[in-house]
Scaffold this active site. Sequence first.
Site, PDB file in Angstrom:
ATOM      1  N   GLY B  37       0.731  -1.228   0.104  1.00  0.00           N
ATOM      2  CA  GLY B  37       0.144  -0.100  -0.145  1.00  0.00           C
ATOM      3  C   GLY B  37       0.805   1.230   0.121  1.00  0.00           C
ATOM      4  O   GLY B  37       0.453   2.328  -0.228  1.00  0.00           O
ATOM      5  N   CYS B 249     -25.687 -13.008 -21.141  1.00  0.00           N
ATOM      6  CA  CYS B 249     -25.549 -14.506 -20.327  1.00  0.00           C
ATOM      7  C   CYS B 249     -26.761 -14.460 -19.033  1.00  0.00           C
ATOM      8  O   CYS B 249     -26.641 -15.498 -18.695  1.00  0.00           O
ATOM      9  CB  CYS B 249     -24.234 -14.317 -20.097  1.00  0.00           C
ATOM     10  SG  CYS B 249     -23.842 -13.393 -18.750  1.00  0.00           S
TER      11      CYS B 249
END
Lengths: 269, 287
Positions: B37, B249
Site C-alpha cells: 500500500g 448471459c
Amino acid sequence: MSELSLNDVGYDAEEPPLLQVSRLCKRFGPQIVCADVSFALWPGEVLGVVGESGSGKTTLLNCVSTRLEPDSGRIEFRLRDGRIAQLSEMSEPARRMLMRTDWGFVHQNPRDGLRLGLSAGANIGERLMEVGSRHYGEIRGAAADWLAKVEIEIDRIDDPPRVFSGGMQQRLQIARNLVSRPRIVLMDEPTGGLDVSVQARLLDLLRGLCTELGLAALVVTHDLGVARLLAHRLMVMQGGAIVEAGLTDQVLDDPQHPYTQLLVASMLQ
Amino acid sequence: MSNTDANTSTGYNFAYLDEQTKRMIRRAILKAVAIPGYQVPFASREMPLPYGWGTGGIQVTASIIGPDDTLKVIDQGADDTTNAVSIRRFFERTAGTATTERTTEASLIQTRHRIPETPLREHQIIVYQVPIPEPLRWVEPREAETRKMHALAEYGAMYVRLYEDIAQFGHITTTYDYPVMVDGRYLMRPSPIPKFDNPKMDMNPALQLFGAGREKRIYAVPPYTSVESLDFADHPFTIERWEQSCEICGSRDSFLDEVITDDRGTRVFVCSDTDHCRQRGAAKAAE
C-alpha cells in the site's frame, strides 16, 4: 521582567501548573520578538496577554503551540497521566496527537481555523474522526451537542461555514476545538473583527465554557476590555518582554509599569 | 534479447523499455511489495501514448513481462475497447508475447478500472492503471503533508469525506476509487475500479501492482493481504446491486453496464466483463 516571579501574581501554586513556559526566546533575524518570557498556567485559569501590536503576543502564542520553534527556552506541559512533557522533546506523532486532543487553538480569523468547504457538522466532527471515532451517529450527535452549546441552530449542521456570519464562524471554530475536550485552549484575538454586540455574546459564551469545562486558556488580545472580562490574570507585553503581570483587576486598576499606565490611560472610557 | 517473431517490430528492446529502466522499475516494485500500500516514487518514462491512457500500468507491465507470459488487457472490463486493443497490440509488437482474452489463461493482466469477475489465482499478476495514486489528495493538497499523514497513519481526514457524504445524501456516495486500508496500515486508492470490485482485492491470491505514470508512483498489494474498504460502524461498506440481469448471459452477480439502445430510452444491462459474459454464454450453449 527579572524582578517579577511567578508567585508575585498571587496564585496558589500548590498544584503543579498545567503549562510552564520558562525563558522562552524567539528572534526573527536580528529582531527580538520574545525576550526571556516565562509564565505558568494552572488548570481552570484564563491568562490574558495584552500589549500593542508588534509586541510579540502572537509569536509567543505560536511558539507555545509549537507552530513556531523557539530559539531557546522550555515549554512544559502536564499530561493527563501527570507526567511533565517538554514539547520540543516529544516525538512528532505524540505532539500532533496532543495538539488535536488536549490542545485547542482559536485563530483570530475563523477562516484560518475552519475548513470552509466542509459542513459545520464535519468541522466539529473532524477531531473526533482524527482520534479514531468510527461511528457516524455518535459523531453527528456530538456535533449537534456542540452546536447547541455555542448557540448555533441545529438545522445549520449541514451548512458550510462560509455561509455563516462572522460571529457564528468564530463560535463554530470554538466548538470545533472544544469537542475533543481539550485541557488548554490558546486564543489569538478571539473577538477581533466582530462588532461590539457579537463580541459581548461571544465573551459571555467563552467565559461560561471555560468555567463549565475547567479549561485553561491563554488569550492574546489588544483589547483591555476583553482582557478584563475574560482573564483571571494578565500579562502585559512590550517589545517582546513581559513588563507587568498580575491579577487582571490589580493590573488594570493599579498599573505599576509606565507602559501599562499608558495603556490603561489610553483606554476609551 | 532478439526478436524472433516476424510480427514483432525491430529496433526496439524487448517490451520497448531499455533494460536499465526495467531494473529501476523492478526495484520500485520490490519495494512496493515489501511495504503493501505504500507509494514508491519511480522515474516514470515518456511512453508512446498520452498520459491518462495507462502509461504507468504499461511501464509496470513492460518491466515484468517475459517471453513466456500470456497477456490479457482489459479496459472497463472489456477486451475489445480502444485502450485494451492498443496496449495488447503494443506488447504483441514489442515483446512478441502471447495474448489472450481469457482470464484463466493469462499470467499477466493489465487492467483499466475493473477486476475480472473470474477469481484470480496464485502466480497471476494484475497490473492496474492509476490516474491519481494519492488517496488523500482531495483532502489535503500539499504533498509534503500527505506523506506525513501516511507516515503517521493519520487517516481521520478521509473519514471526514465519508461523513460529508452521509450527512448530505444519507449514504456514502463514492462508488469508484473507493479508499481502502491495506494490511491495516496504509490508506490506498484502488484506482478507479467500481467499489463492487473492492472485496475482490481482499486476500486475493494474485499479486496486484499499481502504476501511475504521470504521478510517478508504484504501489502493490501482495498475495493474501488484507484490503479493507473504509466505512463507519453504523454505515457499513456495501457494493452495488442490480435488479436486472445481463441481457446476453443472464448473469445476476456480475458488474452490469447500462447500455442505451435507441433514442426512446430503451436500455439493456450487460456484463461489463466481456470474457466472463462469453464464458457463461459458451457454457450455456454447451448444455
